[in-house]
Write an enzyme that holds these catalytic residues in place. Structure first.
Site, PDB file in Angstrom:
ATOM      1  N   LYS A  27       0.818  -1.219   0.000  1.00 10.98           N
ATOM      2  CA  LYS A  27       0.000   0.000   0.000  1.00 10.98           C
ATOM      3  C   LYS A  27       0.851   1.268   0.000  1.00 10.98           C
ATOM      4  O   LYS A  27       0.471   2.266  -0.634  1.00 10.98           O
ATOM      5  CB  LYS A  27      -0.943   0.014   1.197  1.00 10.98           C
ATOM      6  N   THR A  28       2.002   1.239   0.689  1.00  9.92           N
ATOM      7  CA  THR A  28       2.838   2.440   0.713  1.00  9.92           C
ATOM      8  C   THR A  28       3.360   2.754  -0.681  1.00  9.92           C
ATOM      9  O   THR A  28       3.455   3.925  -1.067  1.00  9.92           O
ATOM     10  CB  THR A  28       4.006   2.260   1.703  1.00  9.92           C
ATOM     11  N   ASP A 211      -3.652   7.245   4.723  1.00  8.10           N
ATOM     12  CA  ASP A 211      -3.150   5.905   4.985  1.00  8.10           C
ATOM     13  C   ASP A 211      -3.791   5.359   6.258  1.00  8.10           C
ATOM     14  O   ASP A 211      -4.230   6.116   7.123  1.00  8.10           O
ATOM     15  CB  ASP A 211      -1.631   5.968   5.143  1.00  8.10           C
ATOM     16  N   GLU A 212      -3.847   4.032   6.394  1.00  5.80           N
ATOM     17  CA  GLU A 212      -4.432   3.369   7.573  1.00  5.80           C
ATOM     18  C   GLU A 212      -5.824   3.943   7.870  1.00  5.80           C
ATOM     19  O   GLU A 212      -6.160   4.236   9.026  1.00  5.80           O
ATOM     20  CB  GLU A 212      -3.512   3.521   8.795  1.00  5.80           C
ATOM     21  N   GLN A 242      -7.674  -5.111   9.664  1.00  7.09           N
ATOM     22  CA  GLN A 242      -6.633  -4.657  10.585  1.00  7.09           C
ATOM     23  C   GLN A 242      -7.103  -3.488  11.441  1.00  7.09           C
ATOM     24  O   GLN A 242      -6.285  -2.709  11.950  1.00  7.09           O
ATOM     25  CB  GLN A 242      -5.366  -4.283   9.812  1.00  7.09           C
ATOM     26  N   ARG A 592       2.330 -10.698  10.447  1.00  4.79           N
ATOM     27  CA  ARG A 592       3.657 -10.075  10.607  1.00  4.79           C
ATOM     28  C   ARG A 592       4.750 -11.047  10.170  1.00  4.79           C
ATOM     29  O   ARG A 592       5.879 -10.647   9.905  1.00  4.79           O
ATOM     30  CB  ARG A 592       3.924  -9.699  12.069  1.00  4.79           C
TER      31      ARG A 592
END
Length: 660
Positions: A27-28, A211-212, A242, A592
């Site tokens: 996504k970044t 973002d997020e 998330q 993770r």
């Protein structure tokens, strides 16, 4: 190289866009590439673009990655910051509309707590005070004014909190100060009620990237809505799977709300995972499928299957910690992993103590995230309060913290009397302390000390006009005698050097942040926005942290400990019916891991001196059982694990005997 879904997200610029970006889906890259695309292809001025993140660390990373794609001049013109930093920038530019004077202060959590404690009824219990603070913060995060909070109160507890909120806000206004929650609430109030200001800011920020997005609260969503307007020139990137911050006000339903407020919203799913092995990803998908979804998605990966997910049944917490330490040592030797490739995740910080002990005994270096923040250290907060008082003489909270640090024979009785006089005069404490008429009402010795303090502040303020913030740190330390105070009050030489080193480090921070257009006050306000995670530099050590803190990170090898009912999911979540969020927390932990995942649980737990029997977490049973290796169910595989672990222990013992 972008995949087709990522490319579609980058190129869609003519309407509102929601990018549902699964864990490890890049996504970044989408956000940074889209910024470059907006500048190069859409010819949008970089000063008209704002990318909003949730941590300064994420903002820094995004800024560095964007800088590699565009010119340095364009990168400098971009706004890449957190919601709160954007709110601070807004208030610094629009302070008059917010009823603030230039150079206002940003109070930290301790300052806010102190004021609310002072306003609350005497003798209030700590848990009740905590509840009031939480309700006040929630009201602000909902964008409510004190009057609106009073009108919305439905219980005696809410009414008490709203009443204290009203008095608290009056006190902040008198101090020419805002708290952290106000950095969103006040810009939102102005943008929603002032059409002229709203028009100016919609033109100033022509395109928004968030973002997020799943972590936004109600006020942050309304701020996005106020800035974006009907044209909806924005890209929101998030993952409903998330969303793990409901306890601090995040509202995952904001994802659904986008489609209601902008019917033309386009939704693009990023489902290719570039992080995890297929087995780990399959486990994560199977687990999270138990939660309801408006937008179904299923992550996939081109990575190999990877090893089976190991499940360790342990006798109790100490046994669990010892086994985790032993397996970590084995991984480092067998897989030639560096220590920082390994992470141990847990539901709460209370689980860290036995793990620390076991890792020390196993001679495994570790870094514990969530330790005391640099800016939370007493000496650093003291110095920042001097800075706050220099830039905002109305900051009574800062005055009260430093007026008697170092000791100046100004006691609580004197300060209470000074406060009463200042209140009748409608004047800040520092201003009242300058008045001879006020000082004559106090005892001679504290009155003389107060006069000396005000003179000292005047001298420091004169110095601040000509000095950089970093140089001013040294001046304040010397002129106030604070450096000597630290040296004299600490007998332990190591601790003394560490505290003095913290003060020198603060000067280094100011030096690194200094810009020609920044005043000392601006820098102090910027420092108030920094979070502990932004300064977390663990080096080559096993990372230990909560599942919440692990979000956004990745490791070759991951341990999730405490996978038993009552711990994960947590007792409170079970009682309150918040299992979906606990499942999302487990999902975050699983995703993770890049190569290997180990889950452990204890059959018995000692709590408050009593031993409790446990059952394995329901989440362990929701995972695909063919992908799990439960210790004890495959004797041959267990023998291999025992052999490897024994070899690791023998190597450790040999190293110890050799003095290595």
């Amino acid at each position: 190289m972008l995949n087709p879904q990522q490319l579609a997200a980058v190129e869609h610029c003519d309407g509102p866009l929601l990018v549902l970006a699964g864990a490890g889906s890049g996504k970044t890259s989408v956000i940074t590439q889209k910024i470059a695309y907006l500048i190069a292809r859409k010819k949008l001025a970089p000063s008209r673009i704002a990318a909003i993140t949730f941590t300064n660390k994420a903002a820094k990373e995004m800024r560095e990655r964007v800088a590699k794609l565009i010119s340095s001049e364009d990168a400098a013109a971009l706004t890449v910051c957190t919601f709160h930093a954007l709110g601070l920038k807004f208030l610094q530019m629009e302070h008059a509309r917010a009823g603030l004077r230039k150079g206002f202060s940003v109070l930290d959590a301790d300052d806010s707590e102190g004021i609310i404690k002072e306003l609350a009824p005497k003798g209030i219990k700590p848990d009740v005070l905590f509840g009031i603070r939480n309700l006040v913060s929630r009201a602000k995060n909902a964008g409510l004014s004190p009057e609106e909070a009073l009108a919305a109160a439905r219980s005696p507890r809410e009414l008490d909190a709203a009443t204290i909120y009203q008095m608290y806000q009056q006190r902040l206004n008198a101090f020419n100060a805002v708290d952290f929650d106000d950095l969103i609430r006040l810009p939102l109030r102005i943008l929603e009620t002032d059409e002229e200001c709203r028009t100016i800011w919609r033109e100033r920020l022509r395109y928004l990237l968030v973002d997020e997005y799943q972590d936004t609260n109600d006020a942050q969503y309304r701020l996005l809505k106020a800035l974006a307007g009907e044209r909806g020139s924005f890209t929101c990137v998030g993952d409903d799977d998330q969303s793990i911050y409901a306890w601090r006000g995040a509202n995952p339903e904001n994802i659904d709300q986008l489609g209601k407020d902008w019917p033309s919203l386009r939704v693009i799913k990023l489902e290719q995972n570039y992080r995890c092995g297929r087995r780990i990803l399959r486990a994560a998908n199977t687990l999270i499928a138990n939660n309801p979804h408006l937008h179904e998605k299923k992550l996939w990966s081109e990575h190999p299957e990877g090893a089976q997910i190991r499940v360790l049944e342990c006798k109790e917490n100490e046994h669990e910690a010892e086994r985790v330490a032993a397996v970590a040592s084995t991984l480092a030797e067998k897989h030639k992993a560096r220590w920082h490739d390994i992470a141990i995740l847990y539901r709460g910080n209370f689980q860290a103590r036995p793990l620390e002990k076991a890792l020390r005994l196993a001679r495994v270096p570790y870094h514990l995230s969530g330790a005391l923040s640099f800016l939370d250290r007493a000496e650093v907060k003291d110095l920042l309060c001097y800075f706050r008082l220099l830039t905002n003489p109305s900051d009574d909270a800062a005055f009260l913290r430093v007026v008697n640090v170092p000791k100046r024979e100004i006691g609580a009785t004197t300060l209470e009397k000074l406060g009463e006089i200042a209140q009748t005069r409608h004047a800040p404490l520092l201003e009242a302390a300058r008045s001879d008429a006020v000082l004559r009402q106090l005892s001679p010795r504290p009155a003389s000390a107060l006069a000396s303090f005000t003179q000292l502040m005047d001298e420091l303020r004169s110095a601040s006009i000509h000095q950089s913030a970093a140089d001013l740190v040294e001046t304040v330390l010397e002129r106030t005698g604070y450096a000597a105070h630290v040296a004299a009050s600490t007998t332990d030489a190591t601790l003394r050097d560490r505290r003095l080193g913290n003060l020198r480090e603060l000067a280094d921070w100011f030096r690194a942040m200094q810009r020609n257009d920044n005043t000392t006050g601006d820098l102090a306000a910027q420092l108030a926005l920094l979070t502990h995670a932004d300064r977390d530099e663990p080096g080559n050590a096993v990372r230990m942290m909560t599942l919440h803190a692990a979000k956004g990170l990745e490791f070759r090898f991951v341990f999730i400990v405490g996978c038993e009912e009552g711990t994960l999911p947590h007792d409170g979540a079970i009682d309150e019916g918040r299992i979906d969020e606990e499942r999302r927390l487990m999902y975050v932990g699983i995703t993770r891991a890049k190569e290997m995942l180990t889950l452990s649980w204890s059959a018995k737990t000692k709590r408050y001196g009593e031993v409790h029997s446990n059952q394995p977490s329901r989440f362990l049973h929701e995972l695909p059982q063919d992908d799990l290796h439960w210790q004890g169910k495959d004797p041959e595989a267990d023998k291999e694990v025992v052999r490897e672990t024994a070899q690791s222990h023998m190597a450790k013992i040999a190293a110890m005997l050799a003095g290595n």
